[in-house]
Design a protein around this motif. Sequence first.
Motif, short mmCIF file in Angstrom:
data_model
loop_
_atom_site.label_atom_id
_atom_site.label_comp_id
_atom_site.label_asym_id
_atom_site.label_seq_id
_atom_site.Cartn_x
_atom_site.Cartn_y
_atom_site.Cartn_z
N TRP A 177 -9.83 -7.78 5.44
CA TRP A 177 -9.12 -6.52 5.47
C TRP A 177 -8.99 -6.02 6.90
N PRO A 178 -7.87 -5.43 7.23
CA PRO A 178 -7.74 -4.83 8.57
C PRO A 178 -8.55 -3.54 8.66
N SER A 179 -8.85 -3.11 9.88
CA SER A 179 -9.58 -1.87 10.11
C SER A 179 -8.61 -0.69 10.15
N VAL A 180 -8.71 0.18 9.15
CA VAL A 180 -7.83 1.35 9.11
C VAL A 180 -8.15 2.30 10.27
N PRO A 217 17.42 18.71 2.55
CA PRO A 217 18.30 17.64 3.04
C PRO A 217 17.59 16.36 3.47
N TRP A 218 16.28 16.31 3.34
CA TRP A 218 15.53 15.16 3.83
C TRP A 218 14.81 14.44 2.70
N MET A 219 14.60 13.15 2.89
CA MET A 219 13.77 12.38 1.97
C MET A 219 12.94 11.39 2.80
N LEU A 220 11.89 10.91 2.21
CA LEU A 220 11.01 9.97 2.89
C LEU A 220 11.13 8.59 2.27
N SER A 221 11.04 7.61 3.11
CA SER A 221 10.93 6.23 2.67
C SER A 221 9.57 5.75 3.16
N VAL A 222 8.72 5.32 2.24
CA VAL A 222 7.36 4.92 2.59
C VAL A 222 7.12 3.51 2.05
N HIS A 223 6.55 2.66 2.91
CA HIS A 223 6.19 1.33 2.43
C HIS A 223 4.95 0.84 3.18
N SER A 224 4.28 -0.14 2.56
CA SER A 224 3.08 -0.72 3.14
C SER A 224 2.95 -2.16 2.66
N ASN A 225 2.45 -3.02 3.54
CA ASN A 225 2.14 -4.38 3.15
C ASN A 225 0.76 -4.48 2.49
N HIS A 226 -0.01 -3.40 2.58
CA HIS A 226 -1.34 -3.32 1.97
C HIS A 226 -1.42 -2.02 1.16
N PRO A 227 -0.65 -1.88 0.09
CA PRO A 227 -0.57 -0.59 -0.60
C PRO A 227 -1.88 -0.11 -1.21
N VAL A 228 -2.72 -0.99 -1.72
CA VAL A 228 -3.97 -0.56 -2.33
C VAL A 228 -4.91 0.00 -1.28
N LEU A 229 -5.12 -0.75 -0.21
CA LEU A 229 -6.00 -0.27 0.86
C LEU A 229 -5.41 0.96 1.54
N SER A 230 -4.12 0.94 1.79
CA SER A 230 -3.47 2.07 2.45
C SER A 230 -3.59 3.35 1.64
N CYS A 231 -3.34 3.25 0.36
CA CYS A 231 -3.36 4.44 -0.50
C CYS A 231 -4.77 4.82 -0.91
N LEU A 232 -5.48 3.94 -1.58
CA LEU A 232 -6.79 4.27 -2.13
C LEU A 232 -7.89 4.24 -1.08
N GLY A 233 -7.80 3.35 -0.10
CA GLY A 233 -8.83 3.23 0.90
C GLY A 233 -8.70 4.17 2.07
N SER A 234 -7.56 4.87 2.16
CA SER A 234 -7.39 5.79 3.28
C SER A 234 -6.66 7.07 2.86
N GLN A 235 -5.45 6.96 2.36
CA GLN A 235 -4.60 8.13 2.12
C GLN A 235 -5.11 9.07 1.04
N TYR A 236 -5.68 8.55 0.01
CA TYR A 236 -6.15 9.35 -1.12
C TYR A 236 -7.10 10.45 -0.64
N ALA A 237 -6.82 11.69 -1.00
CA ALA A 237 -7.67 12.83 -0.60
C ALA A 237 -8.84 12.93 -1.56
N GLY A 238 -9.85 12.10 -1.34
CA GLY A 238 -10.95 12.01 -2.28
C GLY A 238 -12.30 12.49 -1.78
#
Length: 171
Positions: A1-4, A75-96
């Motif tokens: 895994w990469p280092s977030v 008038p704006w929208m976001l486009s979000v993507h990740s090559n590591h969605p599980v680690l990106s979302c659950l391992g970092s982004q999730y406000a837990g």
Amino acid sequence: WPSVNRLTQPLVAQLVENAQSFRIGVERHASGATIIDAGIAYIGGLEAGRLIAEICMGGLGHVNIQSGATFPHWPWMLSVHSNHPVLSCLGSQYAGWSLQHDKFFSLGSGPARSIAQREELFKELNYKDQAEKTCLVLETDKIPPTAIIEKVCKDTNVKPENLTFSCLLNT
């Protein structure tokens, strides 16, 4: 895994170095921690929010702001993507990470969570990061008190001068 934590350091540095153009405040707390104010006393902006979103995602996500007509009053929208969605979302982004002291309460998001391991989720992910510098993003209407900063330092084993809090007003 990469280092977030390693991946987010250039993003944090970009926020700090360009604070004025991003309409954010950066100050050194009495504890030594860096506080980025992106919505409490400072107005912030779209680019600051975009970078903070990428910090939340542990540097593993890409956020693009695009014009769009999906919502008539926005008038704006976001486009979000990740090559590591599980680690990106659950391992970092999730406000837990729940942080509370006296009248202060916030949920922590971002790469510091992966060092502190305060959530059972990290056992499932089988991911633990190590770093000498880290960042935690807080949705809050006030700067974290010293007791919260000390708790995060203790739980991450990171010195206050190597700890950055990005504070956003949750609207």
